[in-house]
Design an enzyme around this catalytic site. Structure first.
Site, PDB file in Angstrom:
ATOM      1  N   GLY A  92      -1.242   6.008 -18.541  1.00  0.00           N
ATOM      2  CA  GLY A  92      -1.590   7.023 -17.544  1.00  0.00           C
ATOM      3  C   GLY A  92      -2.054   8.328 -18.177  1.00  0.00           C
ATOM      4  O   GLY A  92      -3.032   8.366 -18.941  1.00  0.00           O
ATOM      5  N   ASP A 150      -0.313  10.262 -20.263  1.00  0.00           N
ATOM      6  CA  ASP A 150       0.432  10.650 -21.475  1.00  0.00           C
ATOM      7  C   ASP A 150      -0.441  11.375 -22.506  1.00  0.00           C
ATOM      8  O   ASP A 150       0.009  12.369 -23.087  1.00  0.00           O
ATOM      9  CB  ASP A 150       1.097   9.418 -22.118  1.00  0.00           C
ATOM     10  CG  ASP A 150       2.390   9.037 -21.403  1.00  0.00           C
ATOM     11  OD1 ASP A 150       2.999   9.904 -20.755  1.00  0.00           O
ATOM     12  OD2 ASP A 150       2.784   7.858 -21.497  1.00  0.00           O
ATOM     13  N   ASP A 187       8.348   5.877  -7.929  1.00  0.00           N
ATOM     14  CA  ASP A 187       7.062   6.508  -7.656  1.00  0.00           C
ATOM     15  C   ASP A 187       7.012   7.777  -8.486  1.00  0.00           C
ATOM     16  O   ASP A 187       7.967   8.562  -8.510  1.00  0.00           O
ATOM     17  CB  ASP A 187       6.865   6.811  -6.168  1.00  0.00           C
ATOM     18  CG  ASP A 187       5.380   6.980  -5.855  1.00  0.00           C
ATOM     19  OD1 ASP A 187       4.600   6.040  -6.123  1.00  0.00           O
ATOM     20  OD2 ASP A 187       4.981   8.064  -5.386  1.00  0.00           O
ATOM     21  N   GLU A 195       0.842  -1.196   0.000  1.00  0.00           N
ATOM     22  CA  GLU A 195       0.000   0.000   0.000  1.00  0.00           C
ATOM     23  C   GLU A 195       0.875   1.242   0.000  1.00  0.00           C
ATOM     24  O   GLU A 195       1.868   1.313   0.753  1.00  0.00           O
ATOM     25  CB  GLU A 195      -0.887  -0.012   1.252  1.00  0.00           C
ATOM     26  CG  GLU A 195      -2.291   0.436   0.921  1.00  0.00           C
ATOM     27  CD  GLU A 195      -3.125   0.604   2.156  1.00  0.00           C
ATOM     28  OE1 GLU A 195      -3.824   1.621   2.252  1.00  0.00           O
ATOM     29  OE2 GLU A 195      -3.056  -0.289   3.013  1.00  0.00           O
TER      30      GLU A 195
HETATM   31  P1  ITT Z   1       3.853   0.668  -9.376  1.00  0.00           P
HETATM   32  O1  ITT Z   1       3.543   1.390  -8.081  1.00  0.00           O
HETATM   33  O2  ITT Z   1       3.567  -0.802  -9.315  1.00  0.00           O
HETATM   34  O3  ITT Z   1       5.229   0.964  -9.881  1.00  0.00           O
HETATM   35  P2  ITT Z   1       1.846   2.491 -10.446  1.00  0.00           P
HETATM   36  O4  ITT Z   1       1.221   2.662 -11.800  1.00  0.00           O
HETATM   37  O5  ITT Z   1       0.918   2.330  -9.267  1.00  0.00           O
HETATM   38  O6  ITT Z   1       2.854   1.244 -10.527  1.00  0.00           O
HETATM   39  P3  ITT Z   1       2.771   4.942  -9.258  1.00  0.00           P
HETATM   40  O7  ITT Z   1       2.241   4.597  -7.926  1.00  0.00           O
HETATM   41  O8  ITT Z   1       4.134   5.540  -9.347  1.00  0.00           O
HETATM   42  O9  ITT Z   1       2.824   3.684 -10.221  1.00  0.00           O
HETATM   43  O10 ITT Z   1       1.689   5.857  -9.960  1.00  0.00           O
HETATM   44  C1  ITT Z   1       2.043   6.845 -10.821  1.00  0.00           C
HETATM   45  C2  ITT Z   1       0.881   7.197 -11.689  1.00  0.00           C
HETATM   46  O11 ITT Z   1       1.226   8.449 -12.324  1.00  0.00           O
HETATM   47  C3  ITT Z   1       0.696   6.196 -12.821  1.00  0.00           C
HETATM   48  O12 ITT Z   1      -0.234   5.199 -12.505  1.00  0.00           O
HETATM   49  C4  ITT Z   1       0.240   7.085 -13.966  1.00  0.00           C
HETATM   50  O13 ITT Z   1      -1.120   7.340 -13.866  1.00  0.00           O
HETATM   51  C5  ITT Z   1       0.986   8.381 -13.706  1.00  0.00           C
HETATM   52  N1  ITT Z   1       2.261   8.376 -14.433  1.00  0.00           N
HETATM   53  C6  ITT Z   1       3.501   8.153 -13.922  1.00  0.00           C
HETATM   54  N2  ITT Z   1       4.420   8.164 -14.898  1.00  0.00           N
HETATM   55  C7  ITT Z   1       3.756   8.385 -16.039  1.00  0.00           C
HETATM   56  C8  ITT Z   1       4.128   8.479 -17.382  1.00  0.00           C
HETATM   57  O14 ITT Z   1       5.387   8.306 -17.765  1.00  0.00           O
HETATM   58  N3  ITT Z   1       3.185   8.719 -18.295  1.00  0.00           N
HETATM   59  C9  ITT Z   1       1.892   8.870 -17.925  1.00  0.00           C
HETATM   60  N4  ITT Z   1       1.448   8.775 -16.689  1.00  0.00           N
HETATM   61  C10 ITT Z   1       2.361   8.525 -15.736  1.00  0.00           C
END
Ligand code: ITT
Length: 200
Positions: free
Chosen positions: A157, A159, A74, A45
């Site tokens: 995400g 993008d 993150d 979490e």
């Molecule tokens: P992990 O924790 O398992 O690594 P996650 O997708 O939950 O995967 P994060 O907690 O770091 O990762 O969440 C970051 C969010 O921010 C991600 O789900 C996307 O919505 C956004 N994000 C991060 N990097 C991005 C990128 O390169 N392009 C687009 N959106 C991005």
């Protein structure tokens, strides 16, 4: 299996991140191993209030399970005029809608109600040599703005709603175009410099 010198476990459940790390680090000779490759499941979490805290929580969870050097990422999108929202809550905000398209549209609407669309992607990498080691952090940003409508479907995400200051809509970018300028690229480059110094 003997641990290769340049093999690193990436503590993520996000297949897009994994692909980006592999593409950016492969030319530098690093082999990125995923939890799936090792048959490990963990989805800690993300209770931290900062990218660093959450990256550390993820790295620690996988380091405890594997006793290997681990990196975790993150990341998030910050809109200046929304006081950096969604920021560290980017994933939670996205998942609070029934699809990411809806989250993208909601963010565009929120930004349109403010005077500025300036935004940035942030990536914080935590490197943990072993579970009781001091965590090291490497940060990268990519400055840009929120588009006035979704552009393209590439990437993941947020993008499709991000346009970099260099004029690249991430939703239209080829993988190698995004990976040459992204927040993740900029953080990984700092990590790679550290690894090359510490391995010599
Ligand atoms: P992990 O924790 O398992 O690594 P996650 O997708 O939950 O995967 P994060 O907690 O770091 O990762 O969440 C970051 C969010 O921010 C991600 O789900 C996307 O919505 C956004 N994000 C991060 N990097 C991005 C990128 O390169 N392009 C687009 N959106 C991005």
């Amino acid at each position: 299996m003997e641990l290769l010198r340049k093999e690193i476990l990436l503590a993520t459940n996000n297949a897009h991140k994994l692909k980006e790390y592999r593409q950016i680090l492969a030319p530098m000779g690093y082999i990125i191993v995923s939890p799936k490759d090792l048959g490990i499941v963990s989805d800690p979490e993300e209770t931290g209030n900062t990218y660093r805290e959450n990256a550390y929580l993820k790295a620690l969870s996988f380091a405890r399970k594997t006793h290997r050097p681990v990196i975790a990422d993150d990341s998030g999108l910050e809109v200046n005029s929304l006081l950096r929202f969604p920021g560290v809550h980017s994933s939670r905000f996205g998942e609070s809608f029934s699809s990411y398209e809806e989250a993208q549209q909601a963010l565009i609407r929120m930004v349109k109600a403010t005077p500025s669309s300036r935004a940035r992607f942030i990536c914080t990498i935590c490197y943990l040599e072993k579970e009781d080691a001091k965590p090291l952090f490497f940060e990268g940003t990519c400055e840009g703005k929120i588009a006035s409508e979704c552009i393209g479907k590439n990437g993941f995400g947020y993008d499709p709603i991000f346009i970099s200051d260099s004029g690249l809509p991430f939703g239209l970018a080829k993988e190698e175009e995004k990976n040459a300028i992204s927040h993740r690229h900029n953080a990984i480059t700092k990590l790679a410099v550290f690894l090359s110094i510490s391995n010599n």
